[in-house]
Design an enzyme around this catalytic site. Structure first.
Site, PDB file in Angstrom:
ATOM      1  CG  MET A  43      11.880   7.459   0.704  1.00  0.00           C
ATOM      2  SD  MET A  43      11.118   7.538   2.329  1.00  0.00           S
ATOM      3  CE  MET A  43      12.452   7.041   3.397  1.00  0.00           C
TER       4      MET A  43
ATOM      5  CE  LYS B  59      -5.597  11.793  -1.895  1.00  0.00           C
ATOM      6  NZ  LYS B  59      -5.021  13.060  -1.516  1.00  0.00           N
TER       7      LYS B  59
ATOM      8  CG  ASP C 166       3.504  -0.121   0.747  1.00  0.00           C
ATOM      9  OD1 ASP C 166       3.933  -0.402  -0.386  1.00  0.00           O
ATOM     10  OD2 ASP C 166       4.194  -0.152   1.782  1.00  0.00           O
TER      11      ASP C 166
END
Ligand code: SAH
Length: 505
Positions: free
Chosen positions: A172, A57, A35
């Site tokens: 996060m 992406k 990842d």
């Protein structure tokens, strides 16, 4: 035969923070899915037949959503492949690794989970923060700052969090920093509690901003911190002043272009990282075996006739001994020959074949080697095991000394193909601080290999560090001037020279 899936934690950035078990899995993998948080330097452990896919992406590969990743893991294992799912930090800590494990279990695929060092622990320690402390923090809580938006009501109870006296770590959460801080203060957390945000923890560009809780948002905005970032709140942050270490290293965040050929960078990478620098691998030459071994083979057959063997690079030593071995021979063939090497790195390679070198000059250059050899070689037969290109000092000097010197090319030294540089490498090359130039051949073809954007910055924002006076001379022939030159003519010497030059600034 069904294959197997390994869910492996890669750690949060520093490529040395993956476990030994994780590395062993990478070595045997047929497919690695990694990842976006994983440091690509870790992929050096992967054997070349692995297919690499990226979850985010980017220019590294196709974008895959979670369902597609689960399916790919299952299908690849059903095809009999050994699959590594490499995830940033630890696979299960806010990593959706458990969803992947669930899909594998449902499909009856054998799997293992290899823990990784989660960002809170590693980034905290690299920033000098102990998340628990005997006198200050008896609990530590990991919290997501970015709850699944489809959830009907929050599982994060700020009232409960505000009441805890231990350490709070938000993953996060950077984009919701002000919401998090306000929610805690509204629910009674002392606004003067120590806090910090660590951005890019354990990466060479790690940045930490510390402040009291009520000042944190302002300070973080000023510092323009970027994700991935962690928010740590608690008195343990105040000890950082004394124990922070990582951000004090001499080349913190400096991007250094490593021009060495592929496969010869392991040690330089770890030395760069130890100094805090970010190595950017940009091979400008390639080292290949010779296309035809006939000349080497007949020189090997004639070895007993020679009095001296001369090696002027570690590559020469390695290619020569590889061929000797392939021919079914070994070091006994060298029993009666003397060996000269140009410098310590070459002599070191020889030692790996359990051979001592009889002669190494004090200064690692062909002129010094000739000087030392001259009084010893009159009437002797010498064999120089050399590269396909390089300096031609030895033949003239040895003939003058009355020796007979034969030269055999044991490996090819060719220009790298800049067309093989990936887009992300070209981007990184645009942001370099230094380029280490470690041989005259690298110096000579640097200009043709570098993209124009970098060439224009040479001597301005991108500095050159030369390994030796001979390399400096080769740079100057190409119209380039190095900012510094190594005292010790090795890659460690280049890094030491860069540290010195940075200290002067
Ligand atoms: N499984 C990972 C976490 C994935 S969630 C782990 O165990 O670390 C992604 C979040 O992790 C990021 O938004 C950030 O909050 C944190 N994170 C990951 N790598 C980080 C790093 N190098 N520095 C700071 N935070 C990091």
């Amino acid at each position: 035969m069904t294959g197997k899936v390994y869910l492996v934690g890669a750690g949060p950035g520093d490529p040395g923070l993956i476990s030994i078990k994780g590395i062993e899995c990478l070595k045997k993998a047929d497919l690695v899915l990694y990842d976006g948080l994983v440091n690509p330097l870790i992929l050096k452990h992967v054997s070349s037949h692995c297919e690499r896919t990226c979850r985010r992406k980017s220019d590294h590969g196709p974008f895959l959503d979670q369902e597609e990743i689960n399916q790919k893991l299952v299908h690849s294992a059903q095809e009999g492949k050994v699959v590594v799912r490499l995830k940033g930090g630890d696979p299960f800590i806010f990593g959706r690794g458990s969803e992947e494990a669930f899909a594998l279990a449902q499909a009856g695929i054998p799997f293992e989970i290899i823990p990784g060092i989660t960002a809170a622990v590693a980034a905290g320690e690299y920033a000098g923060i102990s998340l628990t402390h005997r006198n200050i923090a008896s609990t530590v809580t990991f919290i997501t700052g970015h709850e699944d938006p489809h959830k009907s009501h929050s599982q994060v109870n700020y009232k409960t969090l505000a009441e805890l006296s231990g350490t709070l770590v938000f993953y996060m959460g950077l984009h919701r920093l002000s919401f998090i801080v306000e929610s805690l203060i509204e629910n009674g957390k002392d606004p003067k509690t120590s806090a910090c945000v660590i951005s890019h923890g354990t990466w060479p560009d790690q940045k930490t901003v510390s402040a009291s809780l009520d000042q944190l948002v302002k300070k973080v905005k000023e510092a323009k911190l970027k994700p991935p970032s962690l928010i740590i709140i608690g008195e343990c942050v105040s000890l950082r002043d004394q124990i922070a270490w990582f951000e004090k290293r001499p080349l913190l965040g400096k991007r250094i272009g490593i021009t060495r050929p592929e496969g010869q960078t392991e040690e330089v990478i770890s030395n760069c990282i130890e100094l805090g620098a970010q190595p950017v691998l940009m091979p400008t030459i390639q080292i290949l075996p010779v296309e035809n071994w006939d000349e080497v083979d007949s020189a090997i057959a004639d070895l007993p006739k020679y009095d001296w063997l001369i090696f002027t690079s570690a590559n020469g030593v390695n290619h020569f001994f590889q061929r000797l071995w392939e021919l079914g021979k070994d070091a006994r063939l060298l029993a009666n020959v003397q060996i000269a090497c140009i410098g310590p790195a070459t002599a070191n390679s020889l030692e790996k074949h359990h051979l001592h070198c009889d002669l190494v000059p004090n200064e690692y250059r062909a002129e010094a080697l000739s000087e030392k050899l001259k009084p010893l070689v009159s009437g002797k037969k010498l064999l120089w095991l050399r590269a396909s290109r390089g300096r031609d000092v030895l033949p003239k000097e040895m003939t003058e000394a009355g020796a007979q010197l034969d030269q055999i090319v044991v490996y090819q030294n060719l220009d790298a193909e800049p067309s093989t540089y990936s887009e992300s490498l070209l981007n990184e090359m645009g942001n370099l601080d230094w380029i280490g130039v470690s041989s005259p051949s690298i110096a000579r073809n640097l200009v043709s290999v570098l993209p124009e954007a970098v060439r224009n910055k040479l001597g301005k924002s991108v500095h050159l560090a030369s390994i030796s006076p001979v390399t400096t001379a080769a740079l100057e022939e190409s119209g380039l001037k190095p900012t510094c030159e190594a005292v010790d003519y090795t890659w460690d010497g280049i890094l030491a020279a860069i540290v010195n030059a940075e200290n002067k600034n």
